[in-house]
Each structure stands twice: as structure tokens, then as C-alpha cells.
Design a protein around this motif. Structure first.
Motif, PDB file in Angstrom:
ATOM      1  N   SER A  92      11.316 -33.434  54.613  1.00  0.00           N
ATOM      2  CA  SER A  92      11.990 -32.799  55.742  1.00  0.00           C
ATOM      3  C   SER A  92      11.210 -31.572  56.207  1.00  0.00           C
ATOM      4  O   SER A  92      10.845 -30.723  55.387  1.00  0.00           O
ATOM      5  CB  SER A  92      13.403 -32.364  55.348  1.00  0.00           C
ATOM      6  N   PRO A  93      10.975 -31.451  57.532  1.00  0.00           N
ATOM      7  CA  PRO A  93      10.311 -30.240  58.025  1.00  0.00           C
ATOM      8  C   PRO A  93      11.219 -29.012  57.900  1.00  0.00           C
ATOM      9  O   PRO A  93      10.762 -27.888  58.019  1.00  0.00           O
ATOM     10  CB  PRO A  93      10.018 -30.560  59.491  1.00  0.00           C
ATOM     11  N   ARG A  94      12.489 -29.246  57.615  1.00  0.00           N
ATOM     12  CA  ARG A  94      13.452 -28.151  57.429  1.00  0.00           C
ATOM     13  C   ARG A  94      13.758 -27.918  55.951  1.00  0.00           C
ATOM     14  O   ARG A  94      14.804 -27.367  55.605  1.00  0.00           O
ATOM     15  CB  ARG A  94      14.741 -28.453  58.172  1.00  0.00           C
ATOM     16  N   LEU A  95      12.848 -28.322  55.095  1.00  0.00           N
ATOM     17  CA  LEU A  95      13.022 -28.197  53.656  1.00  0.00           C
ATOM     18  C   LEU A  95      13.350 -26.758  53.270  1.00  0.00           C
ATOM     19  O   LEU A  95      12.686 -25.818  53.712  1.00  0.00           O
ATOM     20  CB  LEU A  95      11.736 -28.636  52.943  1.00  0.00           C
ATOM     21  N   GLU A  96      14.372 -26.602  52.454  1.00  0.00           N
ATOM     22  CA  GLU A  96      14.696 -25.293  51.897  1.00  0.00           C
ATOM     23  C   GLU A  96      13.804 -25.105  50.678  1.00  0.00           C
ATOM     24  O   GLU A  96      13.808 -25.914  49.758  1.00  0.00           O
ATOM     25  CB  GLU A  96      16.167 -25.252  51.490  1.00  0.00           C
ATOM     26  N   VAL A  97      13.032 -24.025  50.666  1.00  0.00           N
ATOM     27  CA  VAL A  97      12.069 -23.819  49.582  1.00  0.00           C
ATOM     28  C   VAL A  97      12.527 -22.778  48.570  1.00  0.00           C
ATOM     29  O   VAL A  97      11.856 -22.552  47.573  1.00  0.00           O
ATOM     30  CB  VAL A  97      10.668 -23.449  50.137  1.00  0.00           C
ATOM     31  N   GLY A  98      13.640 -22.145  48.823  1.00  0.00           N
ATOM     32  CA  GLY A  98      14.164 -21.142  47.897  1.00  0.00           C
ATOM     33  C   GLY A  98      15.276 -20.347  48.535  1.00  0.00           C
ATOM     34  O   GLY A  98      15.811 -20.722  49.586  1.00  0.00           O
ATOM     35  N   LYS A  99      15.620 -19.254  47.881  1.00  0.00           N
ATOM     36  CA  LYS A  99      16.646 -18.339  48.380  1.00  0.00           C
ATOM     37  C   LYS A  99      16.028 -16.940  48.440  1.00  0.00           C
ATOM     38  O   LYS A  99      15.171 -16.584  47.640  1.00  0.00           O
ATOM     39  CB  LYS A  99      17.843 -18.296  47.435  1.00  0.00           C
ATOM     40  N   ASP A 100      16.503 -16.155  49.403  1.00  0.00           N
ATOM     41  CA  ASP A 100      16.033 -14.772  49.475  1.00  0.00           C
ATOM     42  C   ASP A 100      16.876 -13.897  48.551  1.00  0.00           C
ATOM     43  O   ASP A 100      17.754 -14.389  47.846  1.00  0.00           O
ATOM     44  CB  ASP A 100      16.021 -14.263  50.921  1.00  0.00           C
ATOM     45  N   SER A 101      16.627 -12.608  48.552  1.00  0.00           N
ATOM     46  CA  SER A 101      17.327 -11.696  47.638  1.00  0.00           C
ATOM     47  C   SER A 101      18.820 -11.621  47.903  1.00  0.00           C
ATOM     48  O   SER A 101      19.596 -11.275  47.016  1.00  0.00           O
ATOM     49  CB  SER A 101      16.713 -10.295  47.708  1.00  0.00           C
ATOM     50  N   ALA A 102      19.242 -11.985  49.107  1.00  0.00           N
ATOM     51  CA  ALA A 102      20.664 -11.983  49.447  1.00  0.00           C
ATOM     52  C   ALA A 102      21.307 -13.356  49.206  1.00  0.00           C
ATOM     53  O   ALA A 102      22.474 -13.561  49.514  1.00  0.00           O
ATOM     54  CB  ALA A 102      20.852 -11.579  50.909  1.00  0.00           C
ATOM     55  N   GLY A 103      20.511 -14.293  48.669  1.00  0.00           N
ATOM     56  CA  GLY A 103      21.032 -15.614  48.392  1.00  0.00           C
ATOM     57  C   GLY A 103      21.002 -16.568  49.577  1.00  0.00           C
ATOM     58  O   GLY A 103      21.515 -17.669  49.504  1.00  0.00           O
ATOM     59  N   GLU A 104      20.402 -16.141  50.664  1.00  0.00           N
ATOM     60  CA  GLU A 104      20.294 -16.984  51.857  1.00  0.00           C
ATOM     61  C   GLU A 104      19.127 -17.966  51.687  1.00  0.00           C
ATOM     62  O   GLU A 104      18.106 -17.624  51.093  1.00  0.00           O
ATOM     63  CB  GLU A 104      20.054 -16.130  53.106  1.00  0.00           C
TER      64      GLU A 104
END
Length: 149
Positions: free
Chosen positions: A60-72
Motif C-alpha cells: 500500500s502506498p499509504r502504508l503506516e510505518v510507525g507511530k509518532d511520539s503522540a501515538g499518531e
């Protein structure tokens, strides 16, 4: 659309490399995209690798690769902008790696990341894409004005 004007003939060699990695070496295509995002190789290599992974191996070109420090969630496009990887950014933008249009949150966030890093190459790709969509003026207005909610 080919925002960086790379020669289409070069794609085939990357297609063969990815196919070999996936089939013979059982490499996960999603992991390969993560490596492309982190890669410091030439933009053309990262561009074609990303194109092949998305189009031929269904990453997916919209792949989620992680979370930021706020959990987003952090998208592949945002990560590529953070790592100043112009080849991956160009490929993901062309492949719809963001929700909405160039004047909506995801694309604007990518542009702001690039602007904050003063990355003219990535910002230039994002502007060229906005221009291709006939939305350069509203895109630029938003970049100069409003902060993202």
C-alpha cells in the motif's frame, strides 16, 4: 505521471531485482519499502523500487510505518519526507500515498515536514505535483498561512 522524469526503460531492472528478492529470498515487500524509505541511494533507485513494490507486489502506498511520539500513525510519505528521500516521495505522491488532495491535511503535513527541513528537492516535487493537479496556488496559500489542526 513521472515527477522526476526518470527513464521508464530503467524500471525493468528494478522489477527483476524485487521479484528475485520476494520469490527466491522470501523478502517481505513491506520491509523492502521500509528499506527504500531509509535508503540513501540515488533517487532513481528509490523511485523505481517504490513504484515496483506498490504496483507489482501490492504494498500500500499509504502504508503506516510507525507511530509518532503522540501515538499518531506515521505514513510512508511522511517518513520519506522526514528522511528527505526525494525518490520515494515522488513515487508515493504519484501512487496516491496520501488521503485527500494537496490542500488537505496529509499532503500539507508532508509539505510542512519538507519545509521545516528546508528540503528544496522534496518540496519541489510536492509543488510540481500540486501544479500538475492545477492546485499550486491554493497549496502555496495554505503553506504560507494556516497551521494544521
Amino acid at each position: 505521471m513521472n515527477l522526476l522524469n526518470f527513464d521508464e526503460k530503467n524500471r525493468e531492472s528494478f522489477s527483476k531485482i524485487v521479484k528475485t528478492m520476494v520469490q527466491k529470498h522470501q523478502t517481505d515487500p513491506k520491509e523492502m519499502l521500509l528499506h527504500a524509505i531509509e535508503s540513501e541511494a540515488e533517487p532513481e533507485m528509490n523511485y523505481w523500487m517504490t513504484q515496483v513494490l506498490v504496483q507489482e507486489h501490492f504494498v500500500s502506498p499509504r502504508l503506516e510505518v510507525g507511530k509518532d511520539s503522540a501515538g499518531e500513525p506515521v505514513s510512508a510519505l511522511q517518513a520519506a519526507c522526514l528522511l528527505q528521500n526525494v525518490g520515494v516521495v515522488a513515487a508515493l505522491v504519484e501512487l496516491g500515498g496520501f488521503k485527500g488532495s494537496v490542500v488537505e491535511k496529509e499532503f500539507q503535513l508532508a509539505a510542512r515536514i519538507s519545509s521545516k527541513h528546508e528540503d528544496q528537492a522534496v518540496l519541489g516535487v510536492l509543488m510540481k505535483y500540486a501544479q500538475e493537479k492545477d492546485l499550486l496556488e491554493p497549496f502555496m496559500r495554505l503553506m504560507q498561512g494556516n497551521s494544521l489542526q
